[in-house]
Design an enzyme around this catalytic site. Structure first.
Site, PDB file in Angstrom:
ATOM      1  N   SER A  50      14.714  -2.143   8.527  1.00 29.18           N
ATOM      2  CA  SER A  50      14.577  -1.131   9.420  1.00 29.18           C
ATOM      3  C   SER A  50      13.701  -1.756  10.558  1.00 29.18           C
ATOM      4  CB  SER A  50      13.841  -0.075   8.862  1.00 29.18           C
ATOM      5  OG  SER A  50      14.042   1.196   9.652  1.00 29.18           O
ATOM      6  N   LYS A  53      10.792   0.834  15.877  1.00 31.90           N
ATOM      7  CA  LYS A  53      11.310   1.581  16.618  1.00 31.90           C
ATOM      8  C   LYS A  53      11.819   2.898  16.069  1.00 31.90           C
ATOM      9  CE  LYS A  53      12.518  -1.935  20.073  1.00 31.90           C
ATOM     10  NZ  LYS A  53      11.787  -2.932  19.533  1.00 31.90           N
ATOM     11  N   GLU A 218      12.810   2.476  26.596  1.00 33.23           N
ATOM     12  CA  GLU A 218      11.558   1.574  26.108  1.00 33.23           C
ATOM     13  C   GLU A 218      10.333   2.449  26.049  1.00 33.23           C
ATOM     14  OE1 GLU A 218      12.156  -2.868  26.798  1.00 33.23           O
ATOM     15  OE2 GLU A 218      11.798  -1.823  28.535  1.00 33.23           O
TER      16      GLU A 218
END
Length: 288
Positions: A50, A53, A218
């Site tokens: 993973s 994020k 982002e």
């Protein structure tokens, strides 16, 4: 195989913002199918790779990886509860049936596969890493492009990441989300300027640093854990375990079935469906 390390994913954040349905098809449904194959063929352990994020995601890529974490936790809980045979087969395309979805080895009724996830940040030198890009820009005479002067990221070398992932896999008893300690975050602007200096140039004199702005999805910094998860230690001080957030795996798997159908219809509201399943997913103002 005895152990499956599932690392495959679409991980390019801005590209997934423009193609959210593809992010769900590949990352989420792909993980589900791979986990199902591991379970049905007697694999001892399934380790999902993973990302930081997935913590309070601001983009569809991070949200998709959080869904992947929830998939492995659902599988593990249902197996431990003796409900392995109730894990549904998702028929991904029209015409799919149980026979062609998963090749099944005859292993009897006793399913004992353990499902875990390992969460960490950026790996230096990996595909898509920022350092090769910076070096290429320096060789071309600049400019070196940084999205924001204050953006920070966690970094780890390939040997560090591989060794810690393998070790975390040995600690697993099923259902954990292991969190790797990546040290202090690095300011990308500082990283770029140091690379320019190491190449024998002066930043903003010989090689210009240009700020291009945050890209879609982002955020300035990545978190390693959700606030409600807490943390536990392991024998290795660089490997921690996040306490899992409870959720109804039965309801989740039903939602996943609808999400699968929606992504293959390329629906425009796919993000809204993901938000219902990942309450911590909040789009930023830069999201597409």
């Amino acid at each position: 195989p005895q152990i499956v390390y599932h690392a495959a994913a679409h991980k390019h954040v801005p590209l997934m913002e423009t193609s959210p349905n593809e992010s769900i098809k590949n990352n989420v449904i792909g993980t589900y199918k791979t986990a199902l194959a591991a379970k049905r063929n007697g694999c001892e352990r399934f380790v999902l790779i993973s990302t930081d994020k997935a913590v309070n995601p601001t983009n569809i890529m991070g949200a998709s990886k959080r869904l992947c974490e929830m998939i492995v936790q659902s599988f593990d809980r249902m197996i431990k509860a003796g409900n392995a045979n109730q894990i549904p087969i998702l028929r991904v395309h029209n015409g799919d049936d149980e026979a062609n979805m998963v090749w099944e080895k005859k292993i009897g009724d006793e399913i004992t596969t353990e499902f875990v996830a390992v969460r960490f940040g950026n790996v230096l030198g990996s595909n898509g890493s920022v350092i090769p890009l910076f070096k290429k820009q320096i060789e071309a005479g600049g400019p070196v492009t940084v999205t924001h002067p204050d953006i920070i990221r966690y970094f780890m070398t390939i040997p560090e990441a591989v060794s810690l992932v393998l070790q975390a896999g040995t600690y697993a008893s099923g259902g954990e989300i292991f969190v790797l300690d990546m040290g202090s975050p690095v300011k990308i602007d500082t990283l770029a300027r140091n690379l320019i200096k190491l190449s024998g140039f002066k930043p903003d004199e010989d090689i210009r640093v240009e700020y291009t702005g945050l890209r879609p999805g982002e955020k300035l910094f990545e978190e390693k854990l959700m606030a409600e998860e807490g943390i536990k230690r392991t024998q290795n001080e660089l490997i921690h375990i996040g306490c899992p957030i409870p959720f109804d795996e039965g309801a989740f798997l039903m939602q996943l079935k609808e999400l699968m159908k929606a992504c293959h219809e390329n629906r425009a509201d796919i993000r809204e469906l993901v938000k219902e399943m990942v309450p911590t997913y909040k789009e930023t103002s830069t999201s597409g």
